[in-house]
Write an enzyme that holds these catalytic residues in place. Sequence first.
Site, PDB file in Angstrom:
ATOM      1  N   GLY A  10      29.367  16.567  45.719  1.00  0.00           N
ATOM      2  CA  GLY A  10      27.639  17.158  46.340  1.00  0.00           C
ATOM      3  C   GLY A  10      26.969  16.496  45.536  1.00  0.00           C
ATOM      4  N   ARG A  71      33.341  12.524  49.513  1.00  0.00           N
ATOM      5  CA  ARG A  71      34.181  12.996  48.252  1.00  0.00           C
ATOM      6  C   ARG A  71      35.615  12.173  48.674  1.00  0.00           C
ATOM      7  NH1 ARG A  71      32.267  17.965  49.979  1.00  0.00           N
ATOM      8  NH2 ARG A  71      31.233  19.418  48.158  1.00  0.00           N
ATOM      9  N   SER A  72      36.907  11.603  47.849  1.00  0.00           N
ATOM     10  CA  SER A  72      37.337  10.830  48.231  1.00  0.00           C
ATOM     11  C   SER A  72      39.006  11.483  47.779  1.00  0.00           C
ATOM     12  CB  SER A  72      37.055   9.313  47.467  1.00  0.00           C
ATOM     13  OG  SER A  72      38.470   8.675  47.581  1.00  0.00           O
ATOM     14  N   ASP A 102      33.096  18.292  37.661  1.00  0.00           N
ATOM     15  CA  ASP A 102      34.099  18.145  37.665  1.00  0.00           C
ATOM     16  C   ASP A 102      35.423  17.536  38.039  1.00  0.00           C
ATOM     17  OD1 ASP A 102      33.965  20.012  38.396  1.00  0.00           O
ATOM     18  OD2 ASP A 102      35.035  21.213  36.822  1.00  0.00           O
ATOM     19  N   SER A 104      35.113  15.178  40.225  1.00  0.00           N
ATOM     20  CA  SER A 104      35.064  13.487  40.362  1.00  0.00           C
ATOM     21  C   SER A 104      35.074  13.115  38.475  1.00  0.00           C
ATOM     22  CB  SER A 104      33.110  12.926  40.427  1.00  0.00           C
ATOM     23  OG  SER A 104      32.976  13.838  41.685  1.00  0.00           O
ATOM     24  N   THR A 125      25.638  19.374  40.229  1.00  0.00           N
ATOM     25  CA  THR A 125      25.696  20.017  41.541  1.00  0.00           C
ATOM     26  C   THR A 125      24.916  21.254  41.271  1.00  0.00           C
ATOM     27  OG1 THR A 125      27.864  21.336  41.772  1.00  0.00           O
ATOM     28  CG2 THR A 125      27.524  20.741  39.660  1.00  0.00           C
ATOM     29  N   ASP A 127      26.326  23.865  42.203  1.00  0.00           N
ATOM     30  CA  ASP A 127      26.825  24.621  41.375  1.00  0.00           C
ATOM     31  C   ASP A 127      26.490  25.753  40.514  1.00  0.00           C
ATOM     32  OD1 ASP A 127      27.472  24.491  44.621  1.00  0.00           O
ATOM     33  OD2 ASP A 127      29.189  23.917  44.115  1.00  0.00           O
ATOM     34  N   ASP A 129      28.848  24.551  38.308  1.00  0.00           N
ATOM     35  CA  ASP A 129      29.760  25.136  37.946  1.00  0.00           C
ATOM     36  C   ASP A 129      30.736  24.504  36.579  1.00  0.00           C
ATOM     37  OD1 ASP A 129      30.419  23.403  39.856  1.00  0.00           O
ATOM     38  OD2 ASP A 129      31.870  24.480  40.130  1.00  0.00           O
ATOM     39  N   MET A 169      25.049  29.766  48.302  1.00  0.00           N
ATOM     40  CA  MET A 169      26.200  28.499  48.070  1.00  0.00           C
ATOM     41  C   MET A 169      26.805  28.436  46.720  1.00  0.00           C
ATOM     42  SD  MET A 169      25.393  25.090  49.411  1.00  0.00           S
ATOM     43  CE  MET A 169      25.972  23.959  51.293  1.00  0.00           C
ATOM     44  N   GLY A 170      27.394  27.898  46.158  1.00  0.00           N
ATOM     45  CA  GLY A 170      27.933  27.496  44.821  1.00  0.00           C
ATOM     46  C   GLY A 170      29.679  27.763  44.664  1.00  0.00           C
ATOM     47  N   ARG A 171      29.769  27.511  45.372  1.00  0.00           N
ATOM     48  CA  ARG A 171      31.393  27.756  46.041  1.00  0.00           C
ATOM     49  C   ARG A 171      31.651  28.742  45.007  1.00  0.00           C
ATOM     50  NH1 ARG A 171      34.167  22.321  46.364  1.00  0.00           N
ATOM     51  NH2 ARG A 171      32.375  21.658  46.819  1.00  0.00           N
ATOM     52  N   GLY A 185      14.122  39.826  42.549  1.00  0.00           N
ATOM     53  CA  GLY A 185      14.397  41.731  43.261  1.00  0.00           C
ATOM     54  C   GLY A 185      15.496  42.234  43.531  1.00  0.00           C
ATOM     55  N   ALA A 186      16.228  41.205  44.238  1.00  0.00           N
ATOM     56  CA  ALA A 186      17.466  41.637  45.248  1.00  0.00           C
ATOM     57  C   ALA A 186      18.188  44.082  44.484  1.00  0.00           C
ATOM     58  CB  ALA A 186      18.388  40.685  45.284  1.00  0.00           C
ATOM     59  N   ARG A 243      20.595  42.378  59.202  1.00  0.00           N
ATOM     60  CA  ARG A 243      21.097  41.001  59.552  1.00  0.00           C
ATOM     61  C   ARG A 243      21.436  40.327  58.051  1.00  0.00           C
ATOM     62  NH1 ARG A 243      20.013  42.242  63.999  1.00  0.00           N
ATOM     63  NH2 ARG A 243      17.911  42.054  65.637  1.00  0.00           N
TER      64      ARG A 243
HETATM   65  O1  F6P Z   1      29.507  22.045  45.388  1.00  0.00           O
HETATM   66  C1  F6P Z   1      28.204  21.669  45.824  1.00  0.00           C
HETATM   67  C2  F6P Z   1      28.124  23.153  47.360  1.00  0.00           C
HETATM   68  O2  F6P Z   1      26.933  22.360  48.242  1.00  0.00           O
HETATM   69  C3  F6P Z   1      28.621  24.117  47.023  1.00  0.00           C
HETATM   70  O3  F6P Z   1      28.594  24.696  46.494  1.00  0.00           O
HETATM   71  C4  F6P Z   1      29.680  24.179  49.037  1.00  0.00           C
HETATM   72  O4  F6P Z   1      30.561  25.293  49.060  1.00  0.00           O
HETATM   73  C5  F6P Z   1      29.929  22.871  49.227  1.00  0.00           C
HETATM   74  O5  F6P Z   1      29.697  21.495  48.337  1.00  0.00           O
HETATM   75  C6  F6P Z   1      29.535  21.858  50.435  1.00  0.00           C
HETATM   76  O6  F6P Z   1      30.917  21.444  51.125  1.00  0.00           O
HETATM   77  P1  F6P Z   1      29.975  20.592  51.922  1.00  0.00           P
HETATM   78  O7  F6P Z   1      28.750  19.968  51.931  1.00  0.00           O
HETATM   79  O8  F6P Z   1      31.123  19.605  52.197  1.00  0.00           O
HETATM   80  O9  F6P Z   1      30.147  21.605  53.341  1.00  0.00           O
END
Ligand code: F6P
Length: 319
Positions: A10, A71-72, A102, A104, A125, A127, A129, A169-171, A185-186, A243
């Site tokens: 990503g 991504r390969s 990680d 990659s 990234t 994420d 992570d 996002m964040g996987r 402040g959620a 919503r």
């Molecule tokens: O790893 C970055 C990220 O944006 C994640 O937060 C998300 O889950 C994923 O990539 C989305 O991947 P793609 O762009 O392949 O839909």
Amino acid sequence: MAYAIMCSGGDAPGMNPAIKKFVDYLYKLDIKPYFIYDGLEGLIDGTIKEAMHKDVAGIVNRGGTIIRSSRSKRFYEKRYRQQAYENLQKYDIEALIVLGGDGSFRAMDLFYSEFGIKFVGIPSTIDNDIYGTQYCLGVDTALNVIRENIDRIKDTASSFSRAFVVEVMGRECGYLAAISAMVSGAEVCVIPEIDFDREKMLKRLQKEFQEGRRYMLAVVAEGTHTTYEIKEWLEKSLHVETRISILGHIQRGGSPSVKDRLIAFEFCIKAIEHLRENKNSNSVIVYNDGKYSFKSIEQVVSKKYQIPTWVLESLNYLD
Ligand code: F6P
């Protein structure tokens, strides 16, 4: 002597400032800079080009990556890694800088063990992570994008007395959600790392609504896969119109923040110096407590990244 840079996985804001620094800094050192376009796919297909100053002029403020990413799956086959190695040989490229996550780095480590091409991985990234580093390139910009969008959602939520479930996002990692919930402040934050105690939360929210609360915000990490469930739950149990807003890929784009630009420069310079000083390298540059250092791939992939305790505490998760 020649070094190459590529992006894998990503894209993340901050990649372009790193690419610019790579070219500018190598020119100063009299080392030839090369671009590998399209990540590991481009390494296999040989889309490699010598980088010029003109290629990086005016890119520092641009999100994404001018050398593209991918991504390969093919790279996991030995014959394609062999092909990738032969491509590097054609240009006498002896070292690589890889901007990615990680997965990659693991792929590059395999490549290194087979062909001895040294490299430094730069954690990149949104994420955040990757184990062993408190910071990955792109996170600050993504957090600011999320913050800005949640602020906007709050405007309409409060005007219309609604609840909003915002999916970020964040996987598999809840870092973006946790920090965003905190700074926005959620009222509710749902992340994969922590069991969400609905009973306890409901009591609190019911009391607040009885006392006059009219709108609310729930930030949900995509890795929990509970966005629609949370919406149903809020609507049924609190009787508040709800919503959903899935922020999606807007979180990956945008002009890199000052923090991401500065860290990109530092990551890149230090990675280059590391490659110059070491005959062998299969390391990742990491950033902890304001300091840069290097970790082996084994260290970085050995454990799962943990969200800092103070973050979880400030979300009242650890009562
Ligand atoms: O790893 C970055 C990220 O944006 C994640 O937060 C998300 O889950 C994923 O990539 C989305 O991947 P793609 O762009 O392949 O839909």
